[in-house]
Design an enzyme around this catalytic site. Structure first.
Site, PDB file in Angstrom:
ATOM      1  N   ALA A  23       0.834  -1.206   0.000  1.00  0.00           N
ATOM      2  CA  ALA A  23       0.000   0.000   0.000  1.00  0.00           C
ATOM      3  C   ALA A  23       0.868   1.256   0.000  1.00  0.00           C
ATOM      4  CB  ALA A  23      -0.943  -0.007   1.203  1.00  0.00           C
ATOM      5  N   GLY A  26       1.887   1.575  -3.489  1.00  0.00           N
ATOM      6  CA  GLY A  26       0.689   1.851  -4.282  1.00  0.00           C
ATOM      7  C   GLY A  26       0.159   3.254  -4.096  1.00  0.00           C
ATOM      8  N   ASP A  27       0.315   3.804  -2.898  1.00  0.00           N
ATOM      9  CA  ASP A  27      -0.093   5.181  -2.637  1.00  0.00           C
ATOM     10  C   ASP A  27       0.659   6.128  -3.570  1.00  0.00           C
ATOM     11  OD1 ASP A  27      -1.276   7.420  -1.075  1.00  0.00           O
ATOM     12  OD2 ASP A  27       0.770   7.662  -0.331  1.00  0.00           O
ATOM     13  N   GLY A  28       1.952   5.913  -3.695  1.00  0.00           N
ATOM     14  CA  GLY A  28       2.767   6.749  -4.576  1.00  0.00           C
ATOM     15  C   GLY A  28       2.416   6.551  -6.047  1.00  0.00           C
TER      16      GLY A  28
END
Length: 141
Positions: A23, A26-28
């Site tokens: 995550a 994935g956030d980036g």
């Protein structure tokens, strides 16, 4: 590793990364895709770009995005998504419900997993579906 933009991990290395680690990546990935979307739409001012980016990457918007792509996920993708949804973050932002944050984390986990698997076409397919909802989200802002 010397290519930090395109890391190459085998399945065993990828399997050792926690849902929250995926995550984090994935956030980036999701944010850079959102920033690219906005810039390519012709957004010009820094203030406008920032405000719209925040509106599109907040947990409530990612919750909506997750709902849009859930029916499209393969079995393996759905497993990764569930793994991310069931992760136990230490804190939840005040502006998000527990459910919204769980689904936002799941979406970010999936995007991190796809990125580390170098499945860029699949990321773009899913993001295209998500971005079709952006005008409605931004109209409510």
């Amino acid at each position: 590793m010397t290519d930090f933009l395109h890391p190459q991990l085998d399945d065993a290395e990828l399997g050792r990364i926690s849902a929250l680690g995926l995550a984090h990546i994935g956030d980036g990935v999701y944010e850079i895709m959102t920033r690219s979307y906005l810039v390519c739409q012709g957004m010009q001012t820094a203030r406008g770009l920032h405000a719209k980016t925040v509106a599109l990457v907040r947990a409530s918007s990612q919750f909506r995005a997750a709902q849009l792509i859930l029916p499209l996920l393969s079995e393996a993708e759905a497993d990764v998504f569930r793994h991310g949804r069931n992760a136990k973050p230490k804190t939840i932002p005040k502006a998000a419900s527990h459910s919204e944050y769980a689904y936002a984390t799941a979406l970010e986990t999936l995007f991190g997993w796809l990125y580390l698997r170098r499945e860029y076409d699949r990321l773009n397919q899913l993001y295209t579906v998500i971005s079709q909802d952006f005008p409605e989200i931004l109209a409510k802002k």
